[in-house]
Scaffold this motif. Structure first.
Motif, PDB file in Angstrom:
ATOM      1  N   ASP A  36      -2.741  22.348 -19.077  1.00 56.25           N
ATOM      2  CA  ASP A  36      -2.888  21.521 -20.467  1.00 56.25           C
ATOM      3  C   ASP A  36      -2.041  20.149 -20.191  1.00 56.25           C
ATOM      4  O   ASP A  36      -0.731  20.525 -20.494  1.00 56.25           O
ATOM      5  CB  ASP A  36      -2.543  22.170 -21.736  1.00 56.25           C
ATOM      6  N   ASP A  43      -5.367  27.462 -23.327  1.00 57.66           N
ATOM      7  CA  ASP A  43      -6.192  28.610 -24.067  1.00 57.66           C
ATOM      8  C   ASP A  43      -7.083  29.239 -23.309  1.00 57.66           C
ATOM      9  O   ASP A  43      -7.953  28.750 -22.271  1.00 57.66           O
ATOM     10  CB  ASP A  43      -6.918  27.818 -24.950  1.00 57.66           C
ATOM     11  N   THR A  46     -10.627  28.992 -23.559  1.00 57.98           N
ATOM     12  CA  THR A  46     -11.432  27.586 -23.180  1.00 57.98           C
ATOM     13  C   THR A  46     -11.627  27.899 -21.554  1.00 57.98           C
ATOM     14  O   THR A  46     -12.576  27.409 -21.058  1.00 57.98           O
ATOM     15  CB  THR A  46     -10.352  26.500 -23.270  1.00 57.98           C
ATOM     16  N   PHE A 120     -13.111  20.564 -17.324  1.00 61.29           N
ATOM     17  CA  PHE A 120     -11.771  20.432 -17.919  1.00 61.29           C
ATOM     18  C   PHE A 120     -11.607  19.444 -18.801  1.00 61.29           C
ATOM     19  O   PHE A 120     -10.790  19.463 -19.635  1.00 61.29           O
ATOM     20  CB  PHE A 120     -10.816  21.012 -16.879  1.00 61.29           C
ATOM     21  N   PHE A 123     -11.229  18.773 -22.561  1.00 60.93           N
ATOM     22  CA  PHE A 123     -10.310  19.590 -23.492  1.00 60.93           C
ATOM     23  C   PHE A 123      -8.740  19.101 -22.836  1.00 60.93           C
ATOM     24  O   PHE A 123      -7.913  19.734 -23.602  1.00 60.93           O
ATOM     25  CB  PHE A 123     -10.395  21.069 -22.758  1.00 60.93           C
ATOM     26  N   TYR A 125      -7.487  19.381 -19.993  1.00 58.28           N
ATOM     27  CA  TYR A 125      -6.982  20.309 -19.118  1.00 58.28           C
ATOM     28  C   TYR A 125      -7.193  19.797 -17.348  1.00 58.28           C
ATOM     29  O   TYR A 125      -8.199  18.891 -17.610  1.00 58.28           O
ATOM     30  CB  TYR A 125      -7.633  21.660 -19.167  1.00 58.28           C
TER      31      TYR A 125
END
Length: 461
Positions: A36, A43, A46, A120, A123, A125
């Protein structure tokens, strides 16, 4: 199990497959941290939702789910490509189905990697090419909730019970499996080349440490390749024959079988439950009447006793740098995950050198750059895994020897005539500068470059 039966069982499991007629195929496993970028813990929900979207898009088949019903392993039926999670949901692994062409494998990898990055990105990420998750102290570092990883997590955390048993130090990061990422390659090995391959690639390990180090961990500041040390100084290294390098030169298949008998078993399964126990050598295990261990009953760990069975041999799990498998392959396990732009360097390096085994052997047998100072290959591997190179090593000699090794690898790849030698280009640059991804990152951090820049840099194609 009688000794002669054990010898036969080990021969059939490990040696007989090397006599089978097989093609020169390559298997690649690439583990990558999930990060992240904002600096928060990943998470898991996710990550799992993205894995599900990946599975639907590429039509992968479910091969395993965790105790909560979440899919944690999936395979493409036609190619054999697999997406899974290694130890934790912040360590994503892409295993490429066997092929005889590194370019084909690379193309498939990039297809999957690019799609995952697209998923990703919204998010915040990213996947990145590092051997240690840069947020290892932020993520939850929980094991995937299934029998295997729960057992492994429990076993690694049992180290305090055994600290007085052996004269080796255990580190205090038994959760390391949840945040370390490797780049591994499996290559078929013929029976005639088996012993020589293990011996020659053992001698190569110090040079590999210098080229591929990419797992800096602030808790162990001397190391640029902390990943291997974490394995060796954990319960995986309770028996030194289970990890690291072969300390003595092997001379025959019989010696190799004796070595395997000296390795330890620490787990098995009964009634669908993993049981872990104090490591015991294969040689002694099958002579025991009863073994005491622990298993998870769904809510807590319980003690149990059981009798060894022949099928327990399948649970002999070792982590040698050169690990002979039941498939008739050698799995090369010591390299960290590399920056994604260099993701094929590990596979190309080993593939090319395996073609030119005799030339590599001759070079290393005559080596006076590192093998003329009284140190063993294992001692040198540890030294060259660190930030500061030993003062007794000649830097120009190191450069020349690394380049000579890479030239042999390139020659092997050219002989394959598949236009694969271009994958070695980043390694020539590292050899010239005597650097590696971990050293480059650490020097940048000390100059004030934020970690986020290296997370992004090592994620680029």
């Amino acid at each position: 199990m009688k000794i002669y039966d054990l010898d036969e069982a080990l021969y059939n499991k490990y040696i007989a497959p090397t006599k089978k007629d097989r093609g020169a195929s390559i298997g690649i496993e690439i583990e990558m941290p999930v990060v992240d970028i904002s600096g928060k813990a990943v998470d898991e929900a996710t990550v799992l939702s993205i894995a599900d979207r990946f599975r639907e898009h590429f039509r992968f088949e479910i091969t395993n789910s965790d105790d909560n019903g979440n899919v944690n392993s999936m395979t493409h039926e036609e190619t054999g490509d697999n997406l899974s999670f290694d130890c934790s949901y912040s360590n994503l692994e892409l295993s490429m189905g066997k092929s005889d062409d590194l370019n084909i494998l690379h193309k498939r990898f990039l297809k999957y990697y690019n799609y995952l990055q697209e998923l990703f990105r919204p998010f915040g990420y990213t996947l990145t090419g590092m051997g240690i998750n840069p947020h290892y102290n932020i993520n939850t570092n929980r094991p995937v909730p299934n029998e295997r990883y729960r057992m492994l997590y429990h076993y690694l955390h049992s180290y305090r019970r055994y600290e007085g048993d052996i004269g080796r130090h255990f580190h205090d990061r038994p959760d390391f499996g949840t945040f370390t990422s490797a780049s591994q390659v499996q290559l078929d090995v013929s029976h005639d080349d088996l012993i020589e391959t293990l011996n020659v690639f053992t001698l190569l390990e110090p040079y590999k440490a210098l080229l591929f180090a990419n797992s800096y961990l602030p808790e162990f500041p001397d190391y640029l390749c902390a990943r291997n040390m974490l394995w060796e100084h954990s319960m995986q290294g309770y028996n030194p024959h289970n990890i690291g390098m072969f300390t003595d030169k092997l001379h025959s298949v019989d010696e190799l079988i004796e070595y395997i008998k000296s390795q330890s078993i620490y787990c098995t399964m009964r009634d669908g439950k993993y049981i872990d126990f104090k490591p015991v050598s294969v040689r002694d295990y099958f002579e025991l009447e009863k073994v005491s261990g622990e298993y998870f009953d769904g809510s807590s760990y319980r003690s149990t006793t059981f009798s060894p069975e022949c099928c327990d041999l399948q649970y002999l799990r070792t982590f040698k740098f050169e690990d002979l498998t039941f498939r008739g392959t050698i799995e090369y396990r010591s390299s960290c995950c590399q920056p994604i732009s260099d993701v094929m360097t590990v596979a190309a390096f080993h593939t090319g050198l395996s073609i030119k085994l005799d030339e590599l052997k001759e070079l290393l047998d005559k080596d006076r750059v590192i093998y003329s100072h009284g140190y063993s290959p294992a001692e040198l591997q540890d030294m060259l895994s660190k930030r500061e190179l030993p003062k007794f090593l000649d830097r120009d000699g190191l450069r020349s020897q690394l380049e000579a090794i890479l030239d042999i690898a390139a020659s092997g790849l050219k002989e394959r005539a598949k236009n694969e030698e271009h994958f070695l280009a980043p390694l020539y640059d590292r050899a010239e500068k005597l650097t590696n991804p971990a050293k480059e990152m650490l020097e940048g951090l000390e100059q004030g470059i934020p970690m986020t820049q290296f997370i992004e840099k090592y994620s680029r194609i």
